[in-house]
Design a protein around this motif. Structure first.
Motif, mmCIF file in Angstrom:
data_model
loop_
_atom_site.group_PDB
_atom_site.id
_atom_site.type_symbol
_atom_site.label_atom_id
_atom_site.label_comp_id
_atom_site.label_asym_id
_atom_site.label_seq_id
_atom_site.Cartn_x
_atom_site.Cartn_y
_atom_site.Cartn_z
ATOM 1 N N LEU A 1 0.814 -1.154 0.114
ATOM 2 C CA LEU A 1 -0.015 -0.030 -0.033
ATOM 3 C C LEU A 1 0.927 1.319 0.172
ATOM 4 O O LEU A 1 1.640 1.493 0.632
ATOM 5 C CB LEU A 1 -0.875 -0.104 1.329
ATOM 6 C CG LEU A 1 -2.008 -1.205 1.397
ATOM 7 C CD1 LEU A 1 -2.757 -1.011 2.603
ATOM 8 C CD2 LEU A 1 -2.655 -1.342 -0.020
ATOM 9 N N ILE A 2 0.514 2.266 -0.848
ATOM 10 C CA ILE A 2 1.394 3.264 -1.001
ATOM 11 C C ILE A 2 0.342 4.530 -0.688
ATOM 12 O O ILE A 2 -0.311 4.793 -1.638
ATOM 13 C CB ILE A 2 1.970 3.518 -2.460
ATOM 14 C CG1 ILE A 2 2.732 2.210 -2.688
ATOM 15 C CG2 ILE A 2 2.730 4.646 -2.611
ATOM 16 C CD1 ILE A 2 3.061 2.360 -4.302
ATOM 17 N N PHE A 3 0.556 5.446 0.330
ATOM 18 C CA PHE A 3 -0.084 6.498 0.647
ATOM 19 C C PHE A 3 0.668 7.807 0.114
ATOM 20 O O PHE A 3 0.749 8.805 1.048
ATOM 21 C CB PHE A 3 -0.519 6.465 2.054
ATOM 22 C CG PHE A 3 -1.287 5.288 2.448
ATOM 23 C CD1 PHE A 3 -2.654 5.437 2.153
ATOM 24 C CD2 PHE A 3 -0.847 4.174 2.853
ATOM 25 C CE1 PHE A 3 -3.688 4.475 2.491
ATOM 26 C CE2 PHE A 3 -1.830 3.162 2.988
ATOM 27 C CZ PHE A 3 -2.803 3.284 2.980
ATOM 28 N N SER B 1 -5.918 5.512 -6.681
ATOM 29 C CA SER B 1 -6.695 6.852 -6.804
ATOM 30 C C SER B 1 -6.091 7.754 -7.662
ATOM 31 O O SER B 1 -6.664 8.844 -8.252
ATOM 32 C CB SER B 1 -7.072 7.549 -5.509
ATOM 33 O OG SER B 1 -5.747 7.685 -4.842
ATOM 34 N N GLN B 2 -4.892 7.309 -8.002
ATOM 35 C CA GLN B 2 -3.969 8.380 -8.707
ATOM 36 C C GLN B 2 -3.995 8.467 -10.257
ATOM 37 O O GLN B 2 -3.817 7.473 -10.698
ATOM 38 C CB GLN B 2 -2.584 8.174 -8.288
ATOM 39 C CG GLN B 2 -1.596 9.419 -8.967
ATOM 40 C CD GLN B 2 -0.170 9.073 -8.422
ATOM 41 O OE1 GLN B 2 0.221 8.429 -7.637
ATOM 42 N NE2 GLN B 2 0.720 9.737 -9.358
ATOM 43 N N ASN B 3 -4.582 9.373 -10.897
ATOM 44 C CA ASN B 3 -4.716 9.695 -12.252
ATOM 45 C C ASN B 3 -3.201 9.857 -12.775
ATOM 46 O O ASN B 3 -2.329 10.563 -11.985
ATOM 47 C CB ASN B 3 -5.460 10.697 -12.876
ATOM 48 C CG ASN B 3 -6.834 10.349 -12.734
ATOM 49 O OD1 ASN B 3 -7.553 9.819 -13.373
ATOM 50 N ND2 ASN B 3 -7.604 10.766 -11.657
ATOM 51 N N LYS C 1 -1.063 16.945 -11.558
ATOM 52 C CA LYS C 1 -1.668 16.968 -10.345
ATOM 53 C C LYS C 1 -1.839 15.715 -9.502
ATOM 54 O O LYS C 1 -1.550 15.989 -8.065
ATOM 55 C CB LYS C 1 -3.354 17.722 -10.241
ATOM 56 C CG LYS C 1 -3.790 18.270 -8.936
ATOM 57 C CD LYS C 1 -5.228 18.742 -9.452
ATOM 58 C CE LYS C 1 -5.899 19.269 -8.028
ATOM 59 N NZ LYS C 1 -7.244 19.752 -8.357
ATOM 60 N N GLY C 2 -2.001 14.613 -9.810
ATOM 61 C CA GLY C 2 -2.007 13.445 -9.298
ATOM 62 C C GLY C 2 -0.873 13.282 -8.634
ATOM 63 O O GLY C 2 -0.654 12.646 -7.445
ATOM 64 N N MET C 3 0.375 13.896 -8.858
ATOM 65 C CA MET C 3 1.720 13.680 -8.209
ATOM 66 C C MET C 3 1.801 14.450 -7.090
ATOM 67 O O MET C 3 2.722 14.228 -5.829
ATOM 68 C CB MET C 3 3.000 14.189 -9.093
ATOM 69 C CG MET C 3 2.947 13.387 -10.221
ATOM 70 S SD MET C 3 4.268 13.860 -11.724
ATOM 71 C CE MET C 3 5.853 13.385 -10.774
ATOM 72 N N ARG C 4 0.747 15.177 -6.775
ATOM 73 C CA ARG C 4 0.756 16.263 -5.400
ATOM 74 C C ARG C 4 -0.287 15.924 -4.561
ATOM 75 O O ARG C 4 -0.136 16.421 -3.382
ATOM 76 C CB ARG C 4 0.865 17.829 -5.981
ATOM 77 C CG ARG C 4 1.974 18.030 -6.942
ATOM 78 C CD ARG C 4 1.828 19.538 -7.075
ATOM 79 N NE ARG C 4 0.611 20.100 -7.551
ATOM 80 C CZ ARG C 4 0.479 20.339 -8.953
ATOM 81 N NH1 ARG C 4 1.397 19.975 -9.769
ATOM 82 N NH2 ARG C 4 -0.720 20.713 -9.336
ATOM 83 N N ASN C 5 -1.397 15.264 -5.250
ATOM 84 C CA ASN C 5 -2.519 15.031 -4.363
ATOM 85 C C ASN C 5 -2.239 13.954 -3.298
ATOM 86 O O ASN C 5 -1.274 13.271 -3.237
ATOM 87 C CB ASN C 5 -3.646 14.602 -5.291
ATOM 88 C CG ASN C 5 -4.253 15.667 -6.017
ATOM 89 O OD1 ASN C 5 -3.994 16.664 -5.773
ATOM 90 N ND2 ASN C 5 -4.901 15.431 -7.175
ATOM 91 N N LYS C 6 -3.037 13.910 -2.185
ATOM 92 C CA LYS C 6 -3.123 12.692 -1.334
ATOM 93 C C LYS C 6 -3.706 11.616 -2.041
ATOM 94 O O LYS C 6 -5.017 11.577 -2.216
ATOM 95 C CB LYS C 6 -4.007 13.191 0.074
ATOM 96 C CG LYS C 6 -3.202 14.260 0.779
ATOM 97 C CD LYS C 6 -4.276 14.561 1.876
ATOM 98 C CE LYS C 6 -3.720 15.841 2.894
ATOM 99 N NZ LYS C 6 -3.333 16.991 2.057
ATOM 100 N N GLU C 7 -2.807 10.693 -2.443
ATOM 101 C CA GLU C 7 -3.342 9.439 -3.233
ATOM 102 C C GLU C 7 -3.124 8.293 -2.325
ATOM 103 O O GLU C 7 -2.199 8.048 -1.556
ATOM 104 C CB GLU C 7 -2.595 9.474 -4.389
ATOM 105 C CG GLU C 7 -2.886 10.785 -5.277
ATOM 106 C CD GLU C 7 -3.891 10.898 -5.999
ATOM 107 O OE1 GLU C 7 -4.681 9.987 -5.974
ATOM 108 O OE2 GLU C 7 -4.156 11.707 -6.533
ATOM 109 N N ALA C 8 -3.800 7.071 -2.720
ATOM 110 C CA ALA C 8 -3.712 5.617 -2.142
ATOM 111 C C ALA C 8 -3.591 4.809 -3.410
ATOM 112 O O ALA C 8 -4.562 4.835 -4.131
ATOM 113 C CB ALA C 8 -4.874 5.516 -1.366
ATOM 114 N N THR C 9 -2.742 3.816 -3.236
ATOM 115 C CA THR C 9 -2.293 2.997 -4.493
ATOM 116 C C THR C 9 -1.980 1.707 -3.662
ATOM 117 O O THR C 9 -1.288 1.507 -2.598
ATOM 118 C CB THR C 9 -1.231 3.308 -5.413
ATOM 119 O OG1 THR C 9 -1.603 4.684 -5.652
ATOM 120 C CG2 THR C 9 -1.083 2.408 -6.442
ATOM 121 N N ALA C 10 -2.508 0.401 -4.314
ATOM 122 C CA ALA C 10 -2.182 -0.939 -4.087
ATOM 123 C C ALA C 10 -1.347 -1.415 -5.072
ATOM 124 O O ALA C 10 -1.811 -1.400 -6.334
ATOM 125 C CB ALA C 10 -3.370 -1.799 -3.743
#
Length: 440
Positions: free
Chosen positions: A33-35, A129-131, A135-144
């Motif tokens: 999990l990557i936050f 969640s990351q597009n 902007k996706g590089m700076r947002n609060k994102e969560a990836t599995a």
């Protein structure tokens, strides 16, 4: 996994497929999990498997991320949305889509796409969640991120169902879309400016309400005899301290909010009575906000305080010379009237387990209730209270590094607020005292 990340996993068909409505138990090992932004991991795995095909699913595409992942490979497929609204609002970029097509990437419109996936068949999969946008590089994102075959094997049949609905995006379609949205671009930008102004009006109104609430609380707790918070403030203001430095609450592009020392100053180097005092970087130090009656343990770097922890737990800590579980928590309420500290000890070889509430300031520590506390603890209160103060005031490195309230939350201040910060000594240890100059 956060709720949004879970939604994206479900959207990708890995928990429930629309075709079968079947549910299955995931085999081990579990995904990573990557936050934060997954961009660096995408690049690393794409480079390591440069000869393998790649499939990218992203509703919005801007910036050069997709180009960097997809080009220079034997085969690359990119699936995205193709709607005028996205290009008019610049949520997605027609220039990047054209660039992908011109370098030989297979580009498809996939109606209803919401999931965000980077898939190197049989090797790597990320769902989150990351597009693939700037902007996706700076947002609060969560990836599995998935790297193991039992998981990877389930992906292909699910995605095969999706791609049956794909429609190729051509250069002619991109050119048509550019002509179609061009008349609306300036109009949209004007509307966007009005919407930004509306957001600012709402934020300013809420800021005014917050200031009014804070002022009401401060009026309620004016410095009168017997007011615990007033006594708390006075006790810390009387401490012998260093010269003051100015610090400002700032928000960074990453989204983190920190208390930042003025240029030329550091939270790690202080002058006290002509002598230099050095603090340890990344250690937690007791930090006090006298006007709020607030205690916390700030993680210090050279020029920033970003995280201030209000609760600390150590499963193997020495208390009165013996190892046990020690846990304490400082109240963060603004209407303190009874206690501001909870302290717990468990598994001590010479003491019964206890949990107590107390009022602590720079002058004393006082039990606020003796109910439920063993007589042995009460009979040894003098040495126990001294040991509690030692734990509260001595600096330490905490295993949970990036935890706690951010600067705006702990100092109860908006971005732009200014503070005076000074070093003080309490119970033989260095602590920080911060007082607001202005609360923006």
């Amino acid at each position: 996994m956060t709720l949004n990340a879970k939604d994206d996993v479900q959207a990708a068909g890995l928990e429930n497929t629309q075709s079968t409505r079947s549910t299955f138990r995931m085999p081990r090992p579990k995904p990573r999990l990557i936050f934060k932004s997954a961009s660096s991991q995408w690049r690393r795995h794409a480079l390591a498997a440069a000869s393998a095909p790649i499939k990218i699913f992203s509703p919005y595409i801007t910036g050069s991320q997709t180009f960097g992942l997809a080009t220079g490979r034997a085969h690359a497929e990119v699936y995205t949305l193709f709607d005028a609204e996205l290009f008019m609002s610049r949520a997605s970029d027609l220039k990047q889509l054209r660039r992908l097509l011109q370098t030989g990437v297979d580009l498809y419109f996939l109606p209803g796409l919401h999931a965000k996936l980077v898939w190197i068949p049989g090797i790597y999969l990320s769902i989150g969640s990351q597009n693939l946008t700037s902007k996706g590089m700076r947002n609060k994102e969560a990836t599995a991120a998935v790297l193991h075959e039992p998981w990877l094997d389930r992906v292909e049949p699910q995605l095969d169902c999706w791609v049956q609905e794909r429609k190729p995006i051509t250069l002619e379609m991109i050119e048509d879309m550019e002509h179609a949205v061009a008349p609306f671009l300036s109009e949209y930008q004007k509307m966007k400016a009005k919407l930004v102004a509306a957001d600012e009006v709402v934020a300013a109104a809420e800021a005014a309400r917050e200031r009014a609430r804070q002022e009401a609380i401060e009026r309620q707790y004016q410095e009168i005899p017997g007011d615990r918070r007033a006594l708390f403030a006075r006790s810390f203001r009387r401490l012998r301290t260093s010269t003051e430095i100015t610090a400002v609450v700032k928000e960074f592009e990453s989204g983190s909010v920190s208390l930042v020392a003025a240029p030329g100053y550091s939270f790690l180097r202080w002058a006290v009575d002509g002598s230099r005092v050095d603090l340890r970087t990344l250690n937690r130090y007791l930090c006090v906000v006298p006007e709020l009656g607030r205690l916390g343990w700030a993680r210090l770097s050279n020029t920033r305080i970003t995280y201030v922890e209000s609760s600390v737990r150590s499963p193997s800590e020495r208390f009165l010379g013996k190892k046990c579980v020690v846990e304490w928590s400082a109240s963060q309420r603004l209407d303190l009237t009874d206690y501001n500290l909870t302290f717990k000890v468990a598994g001590h070889p010479d003491l019964p387990d206890f949990a107590l509430t107390a009022w602590v300031d720079a002058d004393h520590i006082e039990l606020t209730s003796e109910e439920g506390i063993d007589e042995e603890v009460l009979s040894r209160w003098g040495e126990i209270s001294a040991e509690i103060v030692r734990h509260l005031t001595q600096p330490f490195k905490y295993g949970r590094k990036l935890t706690g309230k951010t600067a705006d939350e702990f100092f109860y201040a908006h971005v732009g607020s200014e503070f005076r910060v000074r070093l003080a000594r309490l119970a033989g240890h260095n602590i920080l005292v911060a007082e607001a100059v202005s609360r923006s």
